[in-house]
Design a protein around this motif. Sequence first.
Motif, PDB file in Angstrom:
ATOM      1  N   THR A 212       0.936  -1.341   0.101  1.00  0.00           N
ATOM      2  CA  THR A 212      -0.052  -0.030   0.097  1.00  0.00           C
ATOM      3  C   THR A 212       0.923   1.300  -0.016  1.00  0.00           C
ATOM      4  O   THR A 212       1.986   1.212   0.070  1.00  0.00           O
ATOM      5  N   LEU A 213       0.217   2.512   0.101  1.00  0.00           N
ATOM      6  CA  LEU A 213       1.160   3.607  -0.274  1.00  0.00           C
ATOM      7  C   LEU A 213       1.416   4.349   1.290  1.00  0.00           C
ATOM      8  O   LEU A 213       0.595   4.231   1.860  1.00  0.00           O
ATOM      9  N   TYR A 214       2.758   4.735   1.419  1.00  0.00           N
ATOM     10  CA  TYR A 214       3.079   5.367   2.578  1.00  0.00           C
ATOM     11  C   TYR A 214       3.484   6.810   2.262  1.00  0.00           C
ATOM     12  O   TYR A 214       3.523   7.294   1.123  1.00  0.00           O
ATOM     13  N   PRO A 215       3.672   7.639   3.270  1.00  0.00           N
ATOM     14  CA  PRO A 215       3.762   9.016   2.855  1.00  0.00           C
ATOM     15  C   PRO A 215       5.323   9.296   2.223  1.00  0.00           C
ATOM     16  O   PRO A 215       6.214   8.478   2.226  1.00  0.00           O
ATOM     17  N   CYS A 216       5.141  10.399   1.416  1.00  0.00           N
ATOM     18  CA  CYS A 216       6.332  10.809   0.595  1.00  0.00           C
ATOM     19  C   CYS A 216       6.704  12.298   1.259  1.00  0.00           C
ATOM     20  O   CYS A 216       5.599  13.009   1.291  1.00  0.00           O
ATOM     21  N   TRP A 217       7.847  12.526   1.407  1.00  0.00           N
ATOM     22  CA  TRP A 217       7.990  14.080   1.679  1.00  0.00           C
ATOM     23  C   TRP A 217       9.576  14.395   1.102  1.00  0.00           C
ATOM     24  O   TRP A 217      10.563  13.673   0.828  1.00  0.00           O
ATOM     25  N   ARG A 218       9.877  15.919   1.430  1.00  0.00           N
ATOM     26  CA  ARG A 218      11.125  16.166   1.034  1.00  0.00           C
ATOM     27  C   ARG A 218      11.766  16.719   1.952  1.00  0.00           C
ATOM     28  O   ARG A 218      11.051  17.433   3.055  1.00  0.00           O
ATOM     29  N   ASP A 219      13.213  16.606   2.235  1.00  0.00           N
ATOM     30  CA  ASP A 219      13.998  17.264   3.555  1.00  0.00           C
ATOM     31  C   ASP A 219      15.146  17.809   2.948  1.00  0.00           C
ATOM     32  O   ASP A 219      15.987  16.989   2.609  1.00  0.00           O
ATOM     33  N   GLN A 220      15.135  19.004   2.732  1.00  0.00           N
ATOM     34  CA  GLN A 220      15.916  19.615   1.860  1.00  0.00           C
ATOM     35  C   GLN A 220      16.164  19.376   0.372  1.00  0.00           C
ATOM     36  O   GLN A 220      15.040  19.140  -0.236  1.00  0.00           O
TER      37      GLN A 220
END
Length: 256
Positions: A212-220
């Motif tokens: 299933t899908l999990y969160p995606c995010w940027r860190d710098q």
Amino acid sequence: MALMHVVGDIAFSHDSTEAWIDEEVRATLSSGLSVGNLECVLVDEPYTGDGLVVNGHPRAARYLREANIRVVSLANNHIRDLQEAGIVSTQRALDDAGIAYFGAGLTEAEALEPLILEEQGVRMGFIGRQDPISHPPPGNIYAQGDQAGPARFVLSEALETGRALRAQGCEVTVCFLHWGIQKVPFLPDWLIDTTRQLLEVFDVVAGSHAHTLYPCWRDQDAVALTGLGNFYFAPLMWQGELLYSKPALDRLAVIA
């Protein structure tokens, strides 16, 4: 600047054909470098026993290449489904198709060895690891000493290897992890700080296994793709139930 697509779990069956993905998806993957997690063994004869063995025909490696998926992680809980022989057969099929791989091997040293390649003029480094906490196996499936298998995830080792890749001139570093709880659509709390620490070293932290899908995010400048879903999982009969055959959370995927 190099273009790279990252996809999640890929599992073929012996019934999989060249039409395993549609043309729109194929067109999306056609440029740059595409990377995914190959969660099956590729063997000549289909498995007919009682255990859960995810297996496809070696010709499926050609399907990957034709879809421009030229690099795969083998760090997952199904790469050892047919013991060392299954890993050998899978590696042979990938070699024949010209597909690079990382994250599993015939020895612990081979499984832990990073993949370094140059793509579009950019030096890239990849490691693949399977998290033993997310899915404790019934036995030791991991590469250990001279035993074949997937590379076990140990945070300190992964961070050290990531720093070594940077010291070797890798401009892009990728840590592909097999982790999470199957069909639970959120990132487990014990992996949140782990992801943050990995992002301090790696440019891309990619995850699969939960189906299933999990969160995606940027860190710098780094990006976390913690759960990419099932890019392609052929229908699988298990305990009298045909899995992955109808719309559900485990039919969702993302191309990052």
